[in-house]
Design an enzyme around this catalytic site. Sequence first.
Site, PDB file in Angstrom:
ATOM      1  N   ASP A  12     104.611 -18.318  -4.834  1.00 18.31           N
ATOM      2  CA  ASP A  12     104.221 -18.541  -3.444  1.00 18.31           C
ATOM      3  C   ASP A  12     105.042 -17.582  -2.592  1.00 18.31           C
ATOM      4  O   ASP A  12     106.047 -17.038  -3.038  1.00 18.31           O
ATOM      5  CB  ASP A  12     104.513 -19.995  -3.052  1.00 18.31           C
ATOM      6  N   SER A  13     104.610 -17.383  -1.352  1.00 17.90           N
ATOM      7  CA  SER A  13     105.403 -16.546  -0.453  1.00 17.90           C
ATOM      8  C   SER A  13     106.757 -17.194  -0.173  1.00 17.90           C
ATOM      9  O   SER A  13     107.717 -16.522   0.131  1.00 17.90           O
ATOM     10  CB  SER A  13     104.661 -16.343   0.863  1.00 17.90           C
ATOM     11  N   CYS A  75      99.681 -19.831  -3.292  1.00 17.23           N
ATOM     12  CA  CYS A  75      99.749 -19.413  -1.885  1.00 17.23           C
ATOM     13  C   CYS A  75      98.325 -19.142  -1.435  1.00 17.23           C
ATOM     14  O   CYS A  75      97.603 -18.360  -2.060  1.00 17.23           O
ATOM     15  CB  CYS A  75     100.586 -18.137  -1.787  1.00 17.23           C
ATOM     16  N   ASN A  76      97.906 -19.810  -0.381  1.00 21.95           N
ATOM     17  CA  ASN A  76      96.536 -19.659   0.089  1.00 21.95           C
ATOM     18  C   ASN A  76      96.234 -18.254   0.588  1.00 21.95           C
ATOM     19  O   ASN A  76      95.142 -17.730   0.376  1.00 21.95           O
ATOM     20  CB  ASN A  76      96.256 -20.653   1.216  1.00 21.95           C
ATOM     21  N   GLU A 154     108.658 -25.120   8.456  1.00 19.12           N
ATOM     22  CA  GLU A 154     109.876 -24.510   7.907  1.00 19.12           C
ATOM     23  C   GLU A 154     111.107 -24.832   8.761  1.00 19.12           C
ATOM     24  O   GLU A 154     112.231 -24.781   8.292  1.00 19.12           O
ATOM     25  CB  GLU A 154     109.700 -22.992   7.765  1.00 19.12           C
ATOM     26  N   CYS A 185      96.619 -24.418   3.201  1.00 21.95           N
ATOM     27  CA  CYS A 185      97.959 -23.827   3.178  1.00 21.95           C
ATOM     28  C   CYS A 185      98.872 -24.825   2.489  1.00 21.95           C
ATOM     29  O   CYS A 185      98.826 -26.019   2.803  1.00 21.95           O
ATOM     30  CB  CYS A 185      98.435 -23.560   4.607  1.00 21.95           C
ATOM     31  N   HIS A 187     101.817 -25.503   2.818  1.00 20.62           N
ATOM     32  CA  HIS A 187     102.786 -26.196   3.672  1.00 20.62           C
ATOM     33  C   HIS A 187     102.216 -27.481   4.288  1.00 20.62           C
ATOM     34  O   HIS A 187     102.954 -28.413   4.568  1.00 20.62           O
ATOM     35  CB  HIS A 187     103.207 -25.299   4.844  1.00 20.62           C
TER      36      HIS A 187
END
Lengths: 265, 265
Positions: A12-13, A75-76, A154, A185, A187
């Site tokens: 993932d990023s 990661c989308n 985040e 996403c 997140h």
Amino acid sequence: MGTDKRPIGIFDSGIGGLTVLKEIEKRLPCESLIYFGDTARVPYGNKSRQTVIRFTTENILFLLKKRVKLIVIACNTSSSLALKYVRKIFKIPILGVIKPAVEKAIKVSKGKRIGVIGTKSTIASRAYEEELKRKDRNSLIFSRPCPLLVPFIEEGLIRSLLLEDLVKFYLKDLKGKIDTLILGCTHYPLIKNVIASYLKGVCIIDSAKEVAINTKRILEENGLLANSRNVSHKEFYVTDDPQNFFKLAKLFLKKNIENPKLVNV
Amino acid sequence: MGTDKRPIGIFDSGIGGLTVLKEIEKRLPCESLIYFGDTARVPYGNKSRQTVIRFTTENILFLLKKRVKLIVIACNTSSSLALKYVRKIFKIPILGVIKPAVEKAIKVSKGKRIGVIGTKSTIASRAYEEELKRKDRNSLIFSRPCPLLVPFIEEGLIRSLLLEDLVKFYLKDLKGKIDTLILGCTHYPLIKNVIASYLKGVCIIDSAKEVAINTKRILEENGLLANSRNVSHKEFYVTDDPQNFFKLAKLFLKKNIENPKLVNV
């Protein structure tokens, strides 16, 4: 019965992909997992296709050096912008997060009015829309980029009034129009409650579970499963400060992870 | 009278440093300028010292290949975390944005109660506090990280109610305590109005002007000025999509810039 002990690679990023790792871990306890978070270059969500393809390729090359047997792009943005390209050039099976979420959405949506939220690049790529149309050409799709949700999450501002206002700001145009919403996403599952309480009655799809189910199926189909005698292990690699990642991971997974190692790709 | 035609190198993690470029351009019209924006790896503001030092070093190596005569680090995070290190290892004169802002703040502050806002890494580095204490050990310093302001500004949400709420959220603890506020991030001048209207009567310091004045002085002192016969030019380099940068730059500078070129560092 497969006997392939090689690990699964997940990247993932940043930290969001840990939601996918968690689900894979649950369903495939015998598998070793290598997680790579590109925390020095996060976020990907507002970067160009060209750059996201470069980063994705570099991340895959890193995981290949770790001798993984399958790669999950958790990661989308990477899945939306780079999956097609990397599947063309690499031999290893590569899974994205788009298709599993779309299949689930089509299955559960009664009115076939489906919303998708994600980063700017994910939404601009139209990857979700194309996949939804491919699966059900009659479905109506409403998509909305929500670029500030990732920074809020985040920052740990996941229960603030500010976040509620931001969610309202982004979702007011979808409210009343959709019966199903895809969280595009990794997140967003962390603020699922806030979204669900604003969009009452809407079925919310989080792709992590679906990705894990797909991962299992593909390993089975290709005879790549590790067997139950395998002593599985997990490794974590990041491109920025490992301590910071360790702390955030604890927040995400609600348990400690193995010490992440710092690498450059 | 100097006759050095070589360009000045300016870099930032992204677009924010254009506020510095603009001021340098105004005061030094005969100088050629090379701007480098590390848009593929932006933001720097929540990344570790180690990573910011690596990025800063790579950016400087890129500018050195362009034969610049002086480098301006137009990024507060880089200046806070990496300036000391790169000054130690490189021969070329390197300017940061911290010292000029601090000198100005000390000059204008009557009560010596000075606020500093910036990214998480800038504030955690205590670079502003140390510089302020060095210049005036009796000054009282109140610092506050505002990590979500940069994403808001990059989203263009600079006149929204959401931004006003966010500014309030970040600045409520400073309100009433300070007479001067340093904008410790090159993005913040773009929302100066919102900040000023919340912190009525507080003198707000934006380092861009001060950095330009310092750049001029250092060129003079070192005999590095170009003379008035120099036909100056500007070049722009970025690590992510040049078109995107071009559009944002227009918003920032209110005019078109030369076509940016895509590079990897």
